[in-house]
Scaffold this motif. Sequence first.
Motif, short mmCIF file in Angstrom:
data_model
loop_
_atom_site.label_atom_id
_atom_site.label_comp_id
_atom_site.label_asym_id
_atom_site.label_seq_id
_atom_site.Cartn_x
_atom_site.Cartn_y
_atom_site.Cartn_z
N LEU A 43 3.71 -12.14 -4.46
CA LEU A 43 2.88 -12.40 -3.28
C LEU A 43 3.56 -11.93 -2.01
O LEU A 43 2.92 -11.36 -1.11
N LEU A 44 4.88 -12.16 -1.91
CA LEU A 44 5.63 -11.73 -0.72
C LEU A 44 5.64 -10.21 -0.60
O LEU A 44 5.57 -9.67 0.51
N VAL A 45 5.77 -9.52 -1.74
CA VAL A 45 5.77 -8.04 -1.72
C VAL A 45 4.41 -7.54 -1.23
O VAL A 45 4.34 -6.61 -0.41
N LYS A 46 3.34 -8.14 -1.72
CA LYS A 46 2.00 -7.73 -1.29
C LYS A 46 1.79 -7.98 0.20
O LYS A 46 1.17 -7.16 0.89
N ARG A 47 2.35 -9.07 0.66
CA ARG A 47 2.17 -9.43 2.07
C ARG A 47 3.06 -8.58 2.98
O ARG A 47 2.70 -8.29 4.12
N ASP A 48 4.21 -8.15 2.47
CA ASP A 48 5.18 -7.42 3.29
C ASP A 48 4.72 -6.01 3.62
O ASP A 48 4.96 -5.51 4.72
N SER A 49 4.05 -5.36 2.65
CA SER A 49 3.62 -3.98 2.88
C SER A 49 2.46 -3.65 1.95
O SER A 49 2.33 -4.25 0.88
N PRO A 50 1.63 -2.69 2.30
CA PRO A 50 0.49 -2.32 1.46
C PRO A 50 0.96 -1.74 0.12
O PRO A 50 1.97 -1.03 0.06
N GLY A 51 0.19 -2.03 -0.91
CA GLY A 51 0.50 -1.48 -2.23
C GLY A 51 0.63 -2.55 -3.29
O GLY A 51 0.59 -3.75 -2.99
N ALA A 52 0.77 -2.11 -4.52
CA ALA A 52 0.90 -3.04 -5.64
C ALA A 52 2.25 -3.75 -5.61
O ALA A 52 3.25 -3.21 -5.12
N ALA A 53 2.28 -4.97 -6.14
CA ALA A 53 3.53 -5.73 -6.17
C ALA A 53 4.48 -5.20 -7.23
O ALA A 53 5.70 -5.15 -7.02
N ILE A 54 3.93 -4.79 -8.37
CA ILE A 54 4.74 -4.27 -9.47
C ILE A 54 4.68 -2.75 -9.45
O ILE A 54 3.61 -2.15 -9.41
N TYR A 55 5.85 -2.14 -9.47
CA TYR A 55 5.96 -0.69 -9.46
C TYR A 55 6.30 -0.21 -10.86
O TYR A 55 7.27 -0.68 -11.48
N ARG A 56 5.51 0.69 -11.41
CA ARG A 56 5.74 1.23 -12.75
C ARG A 56 6.09 2.71 -12.66
O ARG A 56 5.45 3.45 -11.92
N GLN A 57 7.10 3.08 -13.43
CA GLN A 57 7.60 4.45 -13.36
C GLN A 57 8.03 4.92 -14.75
O GLN A 57 8.61 4.15 -15.51
N ASP A 58 7.75 6.17 -15.08
CA ASP A 58 8.14 6.72 -16.38
C ASP A 58 9.65 6.92 -16.43
O ASP A 58 10.25 7.50 -15.51
N ARG A 59 10.26 6.43 -17.51
CA ARG A 59 11.69 6.63 -17.75
C ARG A 59 11.88 7.11 -19.19
O ARG A 59 11.00 6.95 -20.03
N ILE A 60 13.04 7.67 -19.46
CA ILE A 60 13.38 8.15 -20.79
C ILE A 60 14.35 7.16 -21.42
O ILE A 60 15.38 6.85 -20.84
#
Length: 480
Positions: A317-334
């Motif tokens: 909730l704090l991440v959502k409130r702090d700045s626009p965008g999704a709270a969870i960041y997903r990224q491709d890794r190997i």
Amino acid sequence: MYSETDHRKRKNVISTNRQRALYVATDFITANIAVFLFDIVRFHVLGSMTTGFSGLSAFLSAPILVAEQIILPVIVLLVNALSGYYNKPFRNSYIQDVVVTVGSSFFNMLFIYFALLVNNPTAIRRTSYILLFYLFFLLFFMAIAGRLAVTALTYRKMRRRELSFDVLLTGNNPRGRAAAENIRRNFGRTGYNLVGIAALPGEESGEGVIPFDELPALCSSRKISEIFVVPEKSDAEHMATLLHRLFPLAIPLKITPEALPVLNSSIKLQSIYEEPFVDVSNANISECTRTLKRVADICISATALALLALPMGVIALLVKRDSPGAAIYRQDRIGYRGRRFRICKFRTMRTDAEAQGPQLSSENDPRITSLGRCLRKYRLDELPQFWNVLRGDMSLVGPRPEREYFIRQIMERAPQYTLLHQIRPGITSWGMVKYGYASSVDEMVKRLNFDLIYLANVSMAVDLKILLYTVKTVVKGRGK
């Protein structure tokens, strides 16, 4: 050669499960016999005055003994499973049977003794030692008798050609052809059915030789158990690049020992009788350590997700409130064996942080949000990765997973990086503890040395030490 159906692949998987079930069933039966015989010995050693029963039949039919007869064999199976004995049911040998059975029988003896026998009403310490001896002897003797019988049956099926394992050999050169002939000659003792010879990159395929680029299609159409790599000449860059292309096939890789000096890693030495090969697809980890490590990953990550559900919800909730965008960041890794997965983290940067392409973060990176800086300092942004651990994408401890974009750059400078794909990547690592986050490819290469050292020294004790240092780093806010 290339037209095998999925039925063949399912048949091989079922055969493996049947072999594992055969070992489990044998262990269960022999454990029941061992417990029953030990109860008879216990009655005669302790005597009717100590046990409180006038006869053997009354003693054996007591409710507590009946319960033990049901529960103890199950506990024995759990200990055996943790030892890793069932992990590769077709790769057991007579020596492995004896060594693993000694260890598991010892731990089973200790558990049964301290759980059930330590409070036996006997004042004679010598009697306890006698009971311990009989308990260990019966557990070991019955288990090893059953296991050796199953292993002997497996070898007999190999000799009769009723059981085989499809393998490939890569290396269209004199050494490769000699190794292929040796594998064919030893079929009765190994069960290896050589499907064919594939050319290595730079080698001519020729008639009857599989082109290297067709290996993925062949491996997916047939259930290839192992791939043997026999290069005509070995150098560090060539071998590492080759392994980097083969790891994603997720098939055990065996190479000739001549390539060992260039790999700079602790590997498992194996032998195909007269033709030795070494396993470079798996780190030098015992099956027991591998099993315990995965059990610890599941238990700790599941517990962490349950206990931290509320704090993680607040952070989201704090991440959502702090700045626009999704709270969870997903990224491709190997990750493990070059497999791609999506890592989960709390977002700590602006959503347009990589509008110009992949970039590493630095200490005073303007792309990091104000809350993100705090999350990184205490590494709270890593908490969602417990889900990756629970799924099996990652482990608690292991080399940090990188993106393919940066892996290509690392491989140009340090080809041995590909060896890190022998194990699951981790939330924390020895490299993270000793070196920390990397803000450039050069720093990634420096951190690689710590991860290679970890790869050669993987153990539960080392993992625990790394976890304790990580907790210390988090508490003191020494994250980036």
